[in-house]
Design an enzyme around this catalytic site. Structure first.
Site, short mmCIF file in Angstrom:
data_model
loop_
_atom_site.label_atom_id
_atom_site.label_comp_id
_atom_site.label_asym_id
_atom_site.label_seq_id
_atom_site.Cartn_x
_atom_site.Cartn_y
_atom_site.Cartn_z
N CYS A 57 -5.53 13.93 12.57
CA CYS A 57 -5.92 15.25 12.07
C CYS A 57 -7.24 15.71 12.69
O CYS A 57 -8.17 14.92 12.86
CB CYS A 57 -6.05 15.19 10.54
SG CYS A 57 -6.42 16.79 9.81
N CYS A 61 -12.94 15.50 7.28
CA CYS A 61 -13.13 15.11 5.88
C CYS A 61 -13.62 13.65 5.82
O CYS A 61 -12.92 12.73 6.28
CB CYS A 61 -11.82 15.26 5.11
SG CYS A 61 -11.05 16.88 5.39
N CYS A 64 -11.45 10.56 4.72
CA CYS A 64 -10.03 10.49 5.07
C CYS A 64 -9.67 9.51 6.19
O CYS A 64 -10.26 9.54 7.28
CB CYS A 64 -9.51 11.88 5.41
SG CYS A 64 -7.71 11.89 5.57
N CYS A 101 6.16 14.65 -3.51
CA CYS A 101 5.00 15.36 -2.96
C CYS A 101 4.86 14.96 -1.49
O CYS A 101 4.58 13.80 -1.18
CB CYS A 101 3.77 14.96 -3.77
SG CYS A 101 2.29 15.80 -3.19
N CYS A 132 6.77 19.30 -3.96
CA CYS A 132 5.35 19.65 -3.79
C CYS A 132 5.01 19.39 -2.33
O CYS A 132 5.52 18.43 -1.74
CB CYS A 132 4.49 18.76 -4.70
SG CYS A 132 2.72 19.01 -4.45
N CYS A 192 -1.48 23.06 -7.43
CA CYS A 192 -2.02 21.75 -7.76
C CYS A 192 -3.34 21.65 -7.01
O CYS A 192 -3.35 21.70 -5.77
CB CYS A 192 -1.04 20.67 -7.29
SG CYS A 192 -1.71 19.01 -7.38
N ARG A 265 -3.86 14.86 -13.40
CA ARG A 265 -3.25 13.69 -12.76
C ARG A 265 -4.30 12.62 -12.44
O ARG A 265 -5.29 12.91 -11.75
CB ARG A 265 -2.54 14.11 -11.45
CG ARG A 265 -1.76 12.97 -10.80
CD ARG A 265 -1.02 13.45 -9.53
NE ARG A 265 -0.11 14.54 -9.78
CZ ARG A 265 1.18 14.40 -10.10
NH1 ARG A 265 1.70 13.19 -10.18
NH2 ARG A 265 1.93 15.45 -10.31
N1 SAM Z 1 -4.27 17.64 5.21
C1 SAM Z 1 -4.04 18.27 3.97
C2 SAM Z 1 -5.30 18.69 3.27
O1 SAM Z 1 -6.36 18.13 3.53
O2 SAM Z 1 -5.21 19.62 2.47
C3 SAM Z 1 -3.21 17.46 3.01
C4 SAM Z 1 -3.41 15.99 2.82
S1 SAM Z 1 -4.98 15.45 2.16
C5 SAM Z 1 -4.92 13.75 2.55
C6 SAM Z 1 -4.83 15.62 0.42
C7 SAM Z 1 -5.98 15.17 -0.46
O3 SAM Z 1 -5.97 13.77 -0.64
C8 SAM Z 1 -7.40 15.47 -0.03
O4 SAM Z 1 -7.76 16.79 -0.28
C9 SAM Z 1 -8.20 14.50 -0.90
O5 SAM Z 1 -8.57 15.11 -2.12
C10 SAM Z 1 -7.22 13.35 -1.14
N2 SAM Z 1 -7.66 12.15 -0.42
C11 SAM Z 1 -7.55 11.91 0.89
N3 SAM Z 1 -8.09 10.72 1.22
C12 SAM Z 1 -8.58 10.19 0.07
C13 SAM Z 1 -9.27 8.97 -0.24
N4 SAM Z 1 -9.59 8.10 0.72
N5 SAM Z 1 -9.63 8.75 -1.52
C14 SAM Z 1 -9.31 9.65 -2.49
N6 SAM Z 1 -8.67 10.81 -2.24
C15 SAM Z 1 -8.31 11.09 -0.98
C1 DTB Z 2 -4.17 14.23 -4.20
O1 DTB Z 2 -5.04 14.83 -4.88
N1 DTB Z 2 -4.21 12.93 -3.94
C2 DTB Z 2 -3.10 12.54 -3.10
C3 DTB Z 2 -2.30 13.86 -2.97
N2 DTB Z 2 -3.11 14.81 -3.68
C4 DTB Z 2 -1.88 14.33 -1.66
C5 DTB Z 2 -3.50 11.87 -1.86
C6 DTB Z 2 -4.34 10.62 -2.08
C7 DTB Z 2 -4.62 9.97 -0.77
C8 DTB Z 2 -5.36 8.67 -0.92
C9 DTB Z 2 -5.75 8.07 0.35
C10 DTB Z 2 -4.64 7.69 1.29
O2 DTB Z 2 -3.62 7.10 0.87
O3 DTB Z 2 -4.80 7.92 2.50
FE1 SF4 Z 3 -6.96 16.12 7.69
FE2 SF4 Z 3 -7.42 14.17 5.95
FE3 SF4 Z 3 -8.90 16.36 5.89
FE4 SF4 Z 3 -6.29 16.51 5.13
S1 SF4 Z 3 -7.92 15.36 4.11
S2 SF4 Z 3 -7.42 17.94 6.46
S3 SF4 Z 3 -5.44 14.97 6.53
S4 SF4 Z 3 -8.82 14.87 7.59
#
Ligand code: SAM
Ligand code: DTB
Ligand code: SF4
Length: 329
Positions: A57, A61, A64, A101, A132, A192, A265
């Site tokens: 990506c 973030c 992530c 989802c 979702c 959501c 959630r």
């Molecule tokens: N790329 C899209 C976005 O950022 O909207 C969708 C996927 S993103 C991984 C969805 C959400 O997962 C993020 O906004 C964040 O709140 C959560 N998330 C991602 N990595 C995480 C982590 N290591 N620990 C907790 N929550 C996480």
């Molecule tokens: C949300 O709030 N948490 C989910 C879902 N929406 C997409 C994602 C959690 C991701 C946790 C870290 C991972 O597995 O990479």
């Molecule tokens: Fe990309 Fe992860 Fe950020 Fe979603 S949360 S926009 S997958 S870097």
């Protein structure tokens, strides 16, 4: 403070901070009282996550695993085939999940990939499951097409307060996120939207995040509260074990009190929580979880483990809309 439990959109930060600082017994009592006015207190909605496009990506973030900017040992994957998504949906449904989802590691969906996503929504819906998606930012035409395809929910998190956000993400703004949420809401798709705790934010940031959601009209239908899962290689890798689970319980209870009709959630981070801590989260008003052994890239308690936990707590998994509740033995 006004009487707790009203549907309001005029929360002030000090009021939210006062909630977060209440004696825990009082806070849990209020949250549980309000929860019972709107929901069956012994019922939990369960959704299963599928990562339809993993890694690579462009966004930065800081939490992530899927950002191409950090060396997290995650390979960039190709987009999943529709058939594979369908197989995963059938497995999830057989285990009792009512919603799939589907997440993609995108800033926003490309023209090329979007038709496949629409197809995924249609095939999963045809199974009788709710759908979702979480794909990043959307434009007006994309939300229109998603609504037409029958999408039920769109997940788009604010993650933290507007003030703390630039410490976590620099490649898109808070306003970008609010704009997508508004488009989704206006198209008649359930919103959501939630956040993450444990990223080094203070109580004022948590209060501001909750205030932003509660002051949206209407409230998001679903509010995921994630406990940071620290990922090696990301700037937040060092945040392991920095958050007391009781702080998570407090945020969930405040979310329940401020958004009485929304699903709250208990999302990422459950592997770091004891059964007792999860039970407190449910008592605080959390009434949905992610179910299945994987979140997007990290592990989640497996389905058997969760069924044991539900049995121990006398919780039942919610069946699809209008369906019968299933006692979990
Ligand atoms: N790329 C899209 C976005 O950022 O909207 C969708 C996927 S993103 C991984 C969805 C959400 O997962 C993020 O906004 C964040 O709140 C959560 N998330 C991602 N990595 C995480 C982590 N290591 N620990 C907790 N929550 C996480
Ligand atoms: C949300 O709030 N948490 C989910 C879902 N929406 C997409 C994602 C959690 C991701 C946790 C870290 C991972 O597995 O990479
Ligand atoms: Fe990309 Fe992860 Fe950020 Fe979603 S949360 S926009 S997958 S870097």
């Amino acid at each position: 403070m006004a009487a707790l439990g009203e549907i309001r959109h005029d929360w002030r930060r000090e009021e939210v901070q006062a909630l977060l600082e209440m004696p825990l017994n009082d806070l849990l009592f209020e949250a549980q009282r309000i929860h019972r006015q709107h929901f069956d207190p012994n019922e939990i909605q369960v959704s299963t996550l599928v990562n339809i496009k993993s890694g690579g990506c462009a966004e930065d973030c800081a939490y992530c695993a899927q950002s191409a900017r950090y060396n997290t040992n995650l390979e960039k994957g190709k987009m999943m085939a529709v058939q594979e998504v369908l197989d995963k949906a059938m497995q999830a449904k057989a285990r009792g999940a009512t919603r799939l989802c589907m997440g993609a590691a995108w800033r926003s969906p490309s023209k090329k990939d979007f038709p496949m996503v629409l197809e995924m929504v249609k095939v999963v819906k045809a199974l009788g499951m709710e759908t979702c998606l979480t794909l990043g930012m959307l434009d007006d035409e994309q939300v229109r097409q998603l609504k037409e395809a029958g999408l039920d929910y769109y997940n788009h998190n604010l993650d933290t307060s507007e003030a703390y956000y630039p410490k976590i993400i620099t490649t898109r703004t808070y306003q970008d996120r609010l704009d997508t949420i508004k488009r989704v809401q206006q198209a008649g798709i359930h919103v959501c939207s939630g956040g993450i705790i444990g990223m080094g934010e203070g109580e004022a940031d948590r209060a501001e995040l909750l205030r932003t959601f509660a002051n949206l009209q209407p409230h998001p239908d679903s509010v995921p509260i994630n406990l940071l899962v620290p990922i090696e290689g990301t700037p937040l890798a060092h945040m392991r074990d920095k958050t007391d689970p009781i702080e998570l319980v407090r945020v969930i209870a405040a979310a329940r009190i401020m958004m009485p009709r929304s699903y709250v959630r208990l999302s990422a981070g459950r592997l770091a929580l004891s059964d007792e801590a999860q039970a407190l989260c449910f008592m605080a008003g959390a009434n949905s979880i992610f179910y299945g052994d994987k979140l997007l890239t990290t592990d989640n308690p497996d389905a058997d483990r969760d069924r044991q936990l539900f049995a121990k707590l006398g919780l039942k998994m919610q069946r699809g809309a209008g369906g019968r509740d299933e006692e979990v033995a």
